[in-house]
Design an enzyme around this catalytic site. Structure first.
Site, short mmCIF file in Angstrom:
data_model
loop_
_atom_site.label_atom_id
_atom_site.label_comp_id
_atom_site.label_asym_id
_atom_site.label_seq_id
_atom_site.Cartn_x
_atom_site.Cartn_y
_atom_site.Cartn_z
N LYS A 280 88.30 0.80 52.60
CA LYS A 280 88.09 -0.35 53.80
C LYS A 280 86.87 -0.08 54.44
O LYS A 280 86.39 0.84 54.33
CB LYS A 280 89.59 -0.31 54.42
CG LYS A 280 89.56 1.01 55.40
CD LYS A 280 90.48 0.83 56.33
CE LYS A 280 90.72 1.91 57.26
NZ LYS A 280 91.80 1.86 58.38
N THR B 62 96.05 1.42 54.48
CA THR B 62 95.95 0.31 55.62
C THR B 62 96.54 -1.14 54.94
O THR B 62 96.20 -1.47 53.87
CB THR B 62 94.45 0.02 55.82
OG1 THR B 62 93.99 1.42 56.22
CG2 THR B 62 94.36 -0.72 57.01
N ASP C 262 92.37 5.14 50.91
CA ASP C 262 92.24 4.43 52.26
C ASP C 262 90.62 3.69 52.26
O ASP C 262 90.16 3.73 53.22
CB ASP C 262 92.33 5.22 53.44
CG ASP C 262 92.77 4.44 54.69
OD1 ASP C 262 92.98 3.24 54.53
OD2 ASP C 262 92.62 4.86 55.64
N ASN D 142 85.94 2.79 56.83
CA ASN D 142 85.80 4.26 56.24
C ASN D 142 84.47 4.33 55.18
O ASN D 142 84.36 5.03 54.52
CB ASN D 142 86.84 4.59 55.45
CG ASN D 142 88.12 4.88 56.34
OD1 ASN D 142 87.90 5.16 57.18
ND2 ASN D 142 89.45 4.90 55.85
N ASP E 48 86.04 9.31 55.37
CA ASP E 48 87.61 9.67 55.60
C ASP E 48 88.76 9.98 54.53
O ASP E 48 89.08 9.05 53.80
CB ASP E 48 88.13 8.25 56.38
CG ASP E 48 89.41 8.53 57.01
OD1 ASP E 48 89.85 9.62 56.99
OD2 ASP E 48 89.96 7.69 57.79
N LEU F 93 81.46 8.61 68.23
CA LEU F 93 80.95 7.93 67.10
C LEU F 93 82.13 6.87 66.70
O LEU F 93 82.03 5.91 66.09
CB LEU F 93 80.48 8.71 65.98
CG LEU F 93 79.21 9.63 66.25
CD1 LEU F 93 79.03 10.80 65.17
CD2 LEU F 93 78.12 8.60 66.42
N GLY G 277 90.23 7.90 65.25
CA GLY G 277 90.91 7.49 64.26
C GLY G 277 92.36 7.85 64.78
O GLY G 277 92.52 8.04 66.06
N ALA G 278 93.42 7.96 64.13
CA ALA G 278 94.89 8.19 64.68
C ALA G 278 94.88 9.63 65.25
O ALA G 278 95.50 9.88 66.25
CB ALA G 278 95.89 8.10 63.42
N SER H 62 92.26 11.88 65.26
CA SER H 62 90.81 12.52 65.29
C SER H 62 89.82 11.67 66.24
O SER H 62 90.09 10.58 66.43
CB SER H 62 90.42 12.75 64.24
OG SER H 62 89.85 11.66 63.60
N LYS I 125 84.17 15.91 63.21
CA LYS I 125 85.46 15.20 63.36
C LYS I 125 86.36 16.49 64.08
O LYS I 125 86.60 17.48 63.69
CB LYS I 125 86.04 14.96 62.11
CG LYS I 125 87.06 14.06 61.95
CD LYS I 125 87.61 13.64 60.63
CE LYS I 125 88.80 12.87 60.45
NZ LYS I 125 89.04 11.91 59.15
N VAL J 83 85.86 11.26 66.42
CA VAL J 83 84.47 11.81 65.88
C VAL J 83 83.19 11.68 66.91
O VAL J 83 83.13 10.60 67.73
CB VAL J 83 84.20 11.19 64.71
CG1 VAL J 83 82.89 11.44 64.09
CG2 VAL J 83 85.34 10.99 63.54
P1 ADP Z 1 90.43 8.99 60.74
O1 ADP Z 1 90.86 9.62 59.83
O2 ADP Z 1 90.94 9.28 62.13
O3 ADP Z 1 90.06 7.37 60.59
P2 ADP Z 1 87.47 8.95 59.94
O4 ADP Z 1 87.02 9.84 59.27
O5 ADP Z 1 87.80 7.53 59.50
O6 ADP Z 1 88.88 9.38 60.78
O7 ADP Z 1 86.49 8.95 61.40
C1 ADP Z 1 86.77 7.64 62.34
C2 ADP Z 1 85.58 6.94 62.66
O8 ADP Z 1 84.23 7.94 63.02
C3 ADP Z 1 84.94 6.23 61.26
O9 ADP Z 1 85.42 4.98 61.15
C4 ADP Z 1 83.32 6.23 61.58
O10 ADP Z 1 83.13 5.19 62.57
C5 ADP Z 1 83.10 7.40 62.53
N1 ADP Z 1 82.59 8.38 61.74
C6 ADP Z 1 83.19 9.26 61.04
N2 ADP Z 1 82.47 10.12 60.26
C7 ADP Z 1 81.38 9.82 60.54
C8 ADP Z 1 79.80 10.39 60.11
N3 ADP Z 1 79.69 11.63 59.25
N4 ADP Z 1 78.91 10.05 60.82
C9 ADP Z 1 78.84 9.07 61.87
N5 ADP Z 1 80.20 8.33 62.09
C10 ADP Z 1 81.28 8.64 61.25
MG MG Z 2 89.25 6.30 59.10
#
Ligand code: ADP
Ligand code: MG
Length: 282
Positions: A138, A176, A136, A141, A157, A20, A23-24, A26, A43, A28
């Site tokens: 943006k 960011t 963060d 997120n 996030d 989905l 990130g740096a 993780s 995640k 998802v």
């Molecule tokens: P990171 O801390 O690595 O940036 P995020 O929590 O922002 O991780 O998750 C990375 C991406 O995964 C998000 O920008 C989004 O596109 C997707 N994502 C995160 N959480 C969900 C969720 N609950 N449902 C659908 N997509 C998600």
């Molecule tokens: Mg993020």
């Protein structure tokens, strides 16, 4: 009742589906809770190479996510650790990132932008009341609950979120680049006002599809931010109401003590009297 069992391993209860997002640290992925058939977003973090400090940050993210229950915040259900892999199980949000929706639409009408930022401010105001700074905010997120028009917005996030100290405090250089506030760039003690600065950047982007501060050279962009140098360029800003420009100016106020708060922004006429103001718009 989710039917997810804390005492059973992740892989015994879930089937992993498509990616989905990334990130740096993780990735998802969509997962299915096999016994109930319910989809979630997991995640997934490999903790093997994380430093003690990064592990602490991960614990902080989990703790903060567990504190927050709000309609405009992505909800954390459970956390599993299997060997070196950590799984954080969130509600699956299916509408994608606000970022991609802005790119697809180019920009939002004032009515849609007002409704969108209201939901973001609702989530931010709630975080601030709970003593959390997100740090963060943006469009990457901010997730949309569905692909339909009028879908609700969910803040995600909390990887950089911190619990507030009583006074202003230097929580470190985090965020960011294009969304960093002047006080963070100056490495001064700061507070929750940094989130309102980022909301100002998001609102500006929603209305025209490009950011208020930009340069290929990052140090030049940081100079623009530190000087609070942004413009409402012609022709695209000509047809935009003064009400929303005033609201953006309130959010992009250099002095964090004079910057509009989330609560004040929620009572701003452009948000509160959306239908009245909307009738004056192009
Ligand atoms: P990171 O801390 O690595 O940036 P995020 O929590 O922002 O991780 O998750 C990375 C991406 O995964 C998000 O920008 C989004 O596109 C997707 N994502 C995160 N959480 C969900 C969720 N609950 N449902 C659908 N997509 C998600
Ligand atoms: Mg993020």
């Amino acid at each position: 009742m989710t039917g997810i069992k804390e005492d059973k391993a992740f892989s015994e209860q879930f089937e992993v589906k498509e990616d989905l997002g990334k990130g740096a640290f993780s990735i998802v992925r969509k997962v299915v809770h096999t016994s109930s058939g319910v989809d979630y977003a997991a995640k997934i973090i490999n903790t093997k190479r994380l430093s003690a400090r990064d592990l602490q940050k991960l614990e902080r993210e989990v703790k903060i996510c567990r504190m927050l229950q709000h309609n405009n915040i992505v909800r954390l259900h459970n956390v599993f650790q299997e060997g070196h892999v950590r799984y954080m199980i969130f509600d699956l949000i299916t509408g994608g990132e606000l970022f991609d929706d802005i790119v697809a639409r180019e920009f939002y009408s004032e009515k849609d932008a007002s409704s969108c930022i209201q939901q973001i401010l609702d989530s931010v105001s709630y975080c601030h009341k709970m003593g959390i700074i997100h740090r963060d905010i943006k469009p990457e997120n901010l997730l949309l609950s569905s692909k339909k028009p009028g879908a609700s917005v969910k803040l995600a996030d909390f990887g950089l979120a911190v619990e507030t100290e009583k006074k202003k405090h230097y929580y470190g250089f985090a965020g960011t680049p294009g969304y960093l506030s002047p006080e963070v760039l100056r490495k001064e003690p700061y507070d929750k006002a940094v989130d309102l600065w980022a909301c100002g950047v998001v609102l500006y982007i929603l209305l025209v599809g490009y950011p208020p501060f930009w340069d290929d050279d990052q140090s030049k962009m940081f100079e623009q931010i530190k000087q609070g140098r942004y413009e409402y360029l012609s022709p695209e800003w000509d047809s935009v109401t003064d009400e929303v420009k005033k609201l953006i100016d309130g959010m992009l106020t250099m002095d964090p003590d004079k910057r509009i708060t989330a609560e004040q922004a929620l009572s701003h006429p452009w948000i509160k009297n959306r239908d009245k103001v909307a009738s004056m718009m192009h």
